[in-house]
Motif scaffolding. Structure first.
Motif, mmCIF file in Angstrom:
data_model
loop_
_atom_site.group_PDB
_atom_site.id
_atom_site.type_symbol
_atom_site.label_atom_id
_atom_site.label_comp_id
_atom_site.label_asym_id
_atom_site.label_seq_id
_atom_site.Cartn_x
_atom_site.Cartn_y
_atom_site.Cartn_z
ATOM 1 N N SER A 67 11.519 -2.730 -1.235
ATOM 2 C CA SER A 67 10.867 -4.023 -1.453
ATOM 3 C C SER A 67 9.537 -4.098 -0.724
ATOM 4 O O SER A 67 8.540 -4.583 -1.267
ATOM 5 C CB SER A 67 11.773 -5.160 -0.995
ATOM 6 N N SER A 68 9.495 -3.615 0.517
ATOM 7 C CA SER A 68 8.240 -3.665 1.275
ATOM 8 C C SER A 68 7.190 -2.748 0.655
ATOM 9 O O SER A 68 5.999 -3.088 0.626
ATOM 10 C CB SER A 68 8.480 -3.298 2.741
ATOM 11 N N GLU A 69 7.626 -1.601 0.133
ATOM 12 C CA GLU A 69 6.682 -0.705 -0.538
ATOM 13 C C GLU A 69 6.155 -1.334 -1.822
ATOM 14 O O GLU A 69 4.975 -1.192 -2.151
ATOM 15 C CB GLU A 69 7.354 0.632 -0.845
ATOM 16 N N ARG A 70 7.009 -2.043 -2.542
ATOM 17 C CA ARG A 70 6.580 -2.731 -3.760
ATOM 18 C C ARG A 70 5.540 -3.803 -3.441
ATOM 19 O O ARG A 70 4.539 -3.944 -4.139
ATOM 20 C CB ARG A 70 7.764 -3.379 -4.474
ATOM 21 N N GLU A 71 5.783 -4.570 -2.366
ATOM 22 C CA GLU A 71 4.828 -5.603 -1.963
ATOM 23 C C GLU A 71 3.494 -4.981 -1.584
ATOM 24 O O GLU A 71 2.438 -5.483 -1.962
ATOM 25 C CB GLU A 71 5.390 -6.401 -0.791
ATOM 26 N N GLU A 72 3.543 -3.882 -0.831
ATOM 27 C CA GLU A 72 2.313 -3.209 -0.417
ATOM 28 C C GLU A 72 1.561 -2.666 -1.629
ATOM 29 O O GLU A 72 0.339 -2.803 -1.732
ATOM 30 C CB GLU A 72 2.632 -2.073 0.555
ATOM 31 N N LEU A 73 2.288 -2.072 -2.565
ATOM 32 C CA LEU A 73 1.666 -1.539 -3.768
ATOM 33 C C LEU A 73 0.990 -2.644 -4.576
ATOM 34 O O LEU A 73 -0.141 -2.483 -5.049
ATOM 35 C CB LEU A 73 2.714 -0.818 -4.629
ATOM 36 N N ALA A 74 1.654 -3.780 -4.719
ATOM 37 C CA ALA A 74 1.074 -4.903 -5.456
ATOM 38 C C ALA A 74 -0.196 -5.400 -4.765
ATOM 39 O O ALA A 74 -1.208 -5.682 -5.425
ATOM 40 C CB ALA A 74 2.089 -6.030 -5.584
ATOM 41 N N ALA A 75 -0.163 -5.484 -3.431
ATOM 42 C CA ALA A 75 -1.341 -5.936 -2.681
ATOM 43 C C ALA A 75 -2.492 -4.936 -2.838
ATOM 44 O O ALA A 75 -3.654 -5.339 -3.028
ATOM 45 C CB ALA A 75 -0.990 -6.121 -1.210
ATOM 46 N N LEU A 76 -2.181 -3.657 -2.784
ATOM 47 C CA LEU A 76 -3.221 -2.642 -2.938
ATOM 48 C C LEU A 76 -3.815 -2.658 -4.342
ATOM 49 O O LEU A 76 -5.020 -2.464 -4.510
ATOM 50 C CB LEU A 76 -2.664 -1.258 -2.605
ATOM 51 N N ARG A 77 -2.975 -2.892 -5.340
ATOM 52 C CA ARG A 77 -3.486 -2.973 -6.710
ATOM 53 C C ARG A 77 -4.403 -4.178 -6.889
ATOM 54 O O ARG A 77 -5.424 -4.099 -7.575
ATOM 55 C CB ARG A 77 -2.328 -3.020 -7.703
#
Length: 102
Positions: A67-77
């Motif tokens: 979940s934390s990786e998904r949040e980080e990926l969304a923020a980076l995108r």
């Protein structure tokens, strides 16, 4: 006549992480099936299965993004999209001012 046989879609609901964890725990206990838990709480079975899958991923029991990786990926995108827009604006401004100086 238009409304015959057509259901209105249910408005999108959001649930707290605590609620999702509680539902996942109920399913893991094995007292009730996933379908029964979903029905008891007026949820879709698909959503409950996705929550279980994500909980397994977060616990390291299954591969994939946590979940934390998904949040980080969304923020980076989002940041990447904003930066690309900034670059495009600067590229157009450069072309405009280069034309003006000639």
């Amino acid at each position: 006549m238009e409304s015959m046989g057509k259901k209105k879609p249910r408005p999108r609901r959001s649930f707290t992480p605590e609620f999702k964890a509680e539902i996942v725990e109920l399913c893991r206990r094995g007292d009730r099936s996933v379908g029964q838990v979903a029905k008891d709480f007026d949820l879709t079975e698909t959503a409950v299965r996705l929550w279980i899958s994500q909980a397994e991923t977060d616990a390291g029991e299954r591969g994939g993004l946590t979940s934390s990786e998904r949040e980080e990926l969304a923020a980076l995108r989002r940041e990447n999209r904003r930066l690309r827009e900034d670059v495009e604006i600067l590229r157009r401004a450069t072309a405009f001012f280069a034309k003006e100086t000639r």
